[in-house]
Design an enzyme around this catalytic site. Structure first.
Site, PDB file in Angstrom:
ATOM      1  N   LYS A 189       0.870  -1.177   0.000  1.00 14.16           N
ATOM      2  CA  LYS A 189       0.000   0.000   0.000  1.00 14.16           C
ATOM      3  C   LYS A 189       0.911   1.232   0.000  1.00 14.16           C
ATOM      4  CE  LYS A 189      -4.153   1.510   2.451  1.00 14.16           C
ATOM      5  NZ  LYS A 189      -5.008   1.848   1.320  1.00 14.16           N
TER       6      LYS A 189
HETATM    7  N1  PMP Z   1      -8.042  -2.133  -2.480  1.00 13.06           N
HETATM    8  C1  PMP Z   1      -7.483  -0.920  -2.459  1.00 13.06           C
HETATM    9  C2  PMP Z   1      -6.792  -0.422  -3.674  1.00 13.06           C
HETATM   10  C3  PMP Z   1      -7.558  -0.126  -1.298  1.00 13.06           C
HETATM   11  O1  PMP Z   1      -7.006   1.084  -1.282  1.00 13.06           O
HETATM   12  C4  PMP Z   1      -8.224  -0.626  -0.165  1.00 13.06           C
HETATM   13  C5  PMP Z   1      -8.306   0.207   1.076  1.00 13.06           C
HETATM   14  N2  PMP Z   1      -7.164   0.033   1.877  1.00 13.06           N
HETATM   15  C6  PMP Z   1      -8.803  -1.894  -0.245  1.00 13.06           C
HETATM   16  C7  PMP Z   1      -8.684  -2.626  -1.412  1.00 13.06           C
HETATM   17  C8  PMP Z   1      -9.516  -2.486   0.940  1.00 13.06           C
HETATM   18  O2  PMP Z   1      -8.582  -2.812   1.924  1.00 13.06           O
HETATM   19  P1  PMP Z   1      -8.981  -2.835   3.470  1.00 13.06           P
HETATM   20  O3  PMP Z   1     -10.197  -3.647   3.576  1.00 13.06           O
HETATM   21  O4  PMP Z   1      -7.814  -3.457   4.136  1.00 13.06           O
HETATM   22  O5  PMP Z   1      -9.220  -1.427   3.880  1.00 13.06           O
END
Ligand code: PMP
Length: 304
Positions: free
Chosen positions: A159
Site C-alpha cells: 500500500k
Molecule cells: N483495495 C485498495 C486499492 C484499497 O485502497 C483498499 C483500502 N485500503 C482496499 C482494497 C480495501 O482494503 P482494506 O479492507 O484493508 O481497507
C-alpha cells in the site's frame, strides 16, 4: 469533503497540534511516491472506542515497508501503541485513522538507501466513503479504461502512496463520467478490484472475490467479510472474474475499511438487483462486529 481537524497528530514519537503537523516541500516521498500507509477505523462500542483490526493493519504497513525495503524506525508494537494514543487524544468515539511512513527531508534523487524514515499518524471523523446510503441505494460502477498495476510494475500488495496514482486516475475518470466508483482490470483482462475497495460477486449462490494475484490488495475487510459470510453459511471462493461476470451477477458488493460494505446497483449501466439479500445481511453483521456487538469477534476490536 474538507477535513475536520482533531487536536493532535502523532509525528515521530510525539503528539503535535494538528496545524503544526507540517513537512518540508522537499520531502522525498512528496516527489517520488515512496511512502507506505494504512487506513483504519475506530468505532464507538458499548465499552468506548474500539480500533478495528489495528494489529492486522499495522502488520500490513510493515509488509508494505518490507516490499519497498524501507526500514521502519518503530516496531509494530510501538506503532500499535502510538495509534491507540493518537485515537485517544482525539476524544472521539469513532474516527478514520491514517498512519503513514515516508522518506522525509534531506536528500533528493531516486535512491532511498540510507534515507531517514518519518512516521505520522492522523485521525479525523469520516463518514462511509461511498456515502452513508451506499448499502441501501448502492453504487454505480464503471469498468475503468485504466488497468490495475502489474506485480512487476508497481506491486499491488504494497500500500504505497505512489500506487494510488493509478487509483486516483480511475476514480476521477469514473466520477467525471457520472459513476460512483471504478473497477480496474489487470493486464490479462481479469477483474482486480476497485480504486479503493475489494469486490465480491454473488452468482447462483456462489460468492467470488478476485485474489491478490489478480492485482487486488489483500484487503483486511475482504478477510473479515469472508469470515462473516462463512458464519452465514456461504463459502467464498478467491477466483478470477471477467467483466461479464459482473454484468450478470445476482448481487455485487464492495468492501474496504473506508467504504465498509457497499452494495452495487449497476456496472457499465447494466442494473444489478440492489440491495441483494446477502449484501444486506452482511452489511448489518459487519456494522455490528466493528462496533463490538459480536463476542466472537471482540478480539478484533482493540481498545485505545
Ligand atoms: N483495495 C485498495 C486499492 C484499497 O485502497 C483498499 C483500502 N485500503 C482496499 C482494497 C480495501 O482494503 P482494506 O479492507 O484493508 O481497507
Amino acid at each position: 469533503m474538507p477535513l475536520t481537524p482533531t487536536p493532535f497528530i502523532w509525528m515521530n514519537g510525539s503528539l503535535v497540534p494538528w496545524d503544526e503537523a507540517q513537512i518540508h516541500v522537499l520531502t522525498h516521498t512528496l516527489h517520488y511516491g515512496t511512502g507506505v500507509f494504512e487506513g483504519i477505523r475506530a468505532y464507538p462500542t458499548p465499552d468506548g472506542p474500539g480500533i478495528f483490526r489495528l494489529t492486522d493493519h499495522i502488520a500490513r504497513l510493515k509488509r508494505s515497508a518490507d516490499i519497498l525495503m524501507m526500514p521502519m524506525p518503530y516496531s509494530e508494537d510501538e506503532l500499535v501503541a502510538a495509534t491507540k494514543q493518537t485515537v485517544a487524544s482525539t476524544g472521539l468515539d469513532g474516527c478514520y485513522v491514517r498512519p503513514i511512513a515516508y522518506y522525509g527531508y534531506g536528500e533528493m534523487g531516486l535512491s532511498t538507501i540510507g534515507l531517514k524514515v518519518d512516521v505520522a499518524i492522523a485521525c479525523w471523523p469520516w463518514g462511509s466513503y461511498l456515502g452513508d446510503d451506499a448499502v441501501t441505494k448502492g453504487v454505480k460502477l464503471k469498468i475503468s479504461s485504466w488497468q490495475r498495476h502489474d506485480h512487476n510494475i508497481m506491486p499491488p500488495a504494497a500500500k504505497t502512496t505512489g500506487n494510488y496514482v493509478n487509483s486516483s486516475l480511475a476514480k476521477v475518470e469514473a466520477l467525471n463520467a457520472g459513476y460512483d466508483e471504478a473497477v480496474l482490470l489487470n493486464r490479462a483482462g481479469l477483474i482486480a478490484e476497485c480504486s479503493g475497495e475489494n469486490l465480491f460477486t454473488v452468482s447462483n449462490g456462489r460468492i467470488t472475490t478476485p485474489p491478490l494475484h489478480a492485482g487486488a490488495l489483500e484487503g483486511i475487510t475482504q478477510h473479515t467479510v469472508t469470515r462473516l459470510l462463512g458464519d452465514m453459511g456461504h463459502e467464498v471462493v478467491e477466483g478470477n472474474l471477467v467483466r461479464s461476470d459482473l454484468y450478470t451477477a445476482d448481487e455485487a458488493f464492495l468492501v474496504g475499511t473506508a467504504a465498509e460494505v457497499s452494495a452495487v446497483n449497476s456496472v457499465d449501466d447494466r442494473p444489478i438487483a440492489c440491495p441483494g439479500a446477502i449484501t444486506t445481511e452482511l452489511a448489518e453483521r459487519y456494522a455490528n462486529v466493528v462496533r463490538g456487538g459480536d463476542d466472537a469477534y471482540l478480539h478484533w476490536v482493540e481498545r485505545p
